[in-house]
Design an enzyme around this catalytic site. Structure first.
Site, PDB file in Angstrom:
ATOM      1  CE  LYS A  93      -4.227  -1.728   0.194  1.00  0.00           C
ATOM      2  NZ  LYS A  93      -5.378  -1.590   1.036  1.00  0.00           N
ATOM      3  NE  ARG A 115      -5.386  -6.691  -0.826  1.00  0.00           N
ATOM      4  CZ  ARG A 115      -4.199  -6.092  -0.999  1.00  0.00           C
ATOM      5  NH1 ARG A 115      -3.264  -6.620  -1.752  1.00  0.00           N
ATOM      6  NH2 ARG A 115      -3.943  -4.946  -0.401  1.00  0.00           N
TER       7      ARG A 115
END
Length: 170
Positions: free
Chosen positions: A115, A149
């Site tokens: 991210k 994930r």
């Protein structure tokens, strides 16, 4: 009808009023995720006094709505929405406190891999965020999140295997 077994809805069922009903009819699992708003504006519209408490309250409400529309609690996952309308500091607070969300009775799902907040904290480009992704995984795992994930599956599995072995060795 296409055979989906798990719906990962970034809006927790807010952007499409039929999402819960469709998933319930298909007996699919469902990831109830928090986002601060639509993807185009979510990074400009967030404001939290207590990010962990506010997202816990949000997830409790979405859980209640999902159950009311026929989704089964044992098929639900709670995702605080790492990176979706949060600052790097908010994301770190959510990772460190991920276990709080499990008090709602569902497993906690974390998707922090690669991210942008990892890049913001480390200066690493998208393809160079393995170390930061593993650090985020460690924080979430320590806080009792158990569904992840990830992009780097092999490295993440090995990392988690080591953490589990180290914890058993106490």
């Amino acid at each position: 009808a296409a055979g989906a077994e798990l719906v990962n809805d970034i809006s927790g069922g807010r952007f499409d009023s039929e999402m819960f009903g469709v998933a319930a009819k298909a007996e699919a699992g469902f990831v109830l995720m928090h986002t601060a708003g639509p993807p185009k504006t979510m990074q400009q519209t967030y404001a939290y006094d207590d990010v962990v408490k506010e997202i816990e309250t949000y997830l409790a409400g979405r859980l209640e709505a999902a159950l009311a529309l026929g989704l089964k609690k044992e098929r639900l996952l709670l995702d605080p929405g790492i990176g979706f309308g949060k600052s790097p500091a908010h994301n770190l607070a959510l990772l460190k406190n991920a276990g709080r969300f499990s008090r709602l009775g569902c497993p906690v799902f974390i998707g922090a891999s690669r991210k942008s907040f990892i890049g913001a904290l480390t200066g690493a480009s998208m393809g160079e965020r393995l170390e930061g992704s593993l650090a985020a995984l460690a924080l979430a795992h320590a806080a009792h999140a158990r569904v992840f994930r990830v992009h780097d599956v092999r490295a993440s599995r090995r990392f988690l295997a080591f953490l589990d072995a180290a914890q058993k060795g106490d």
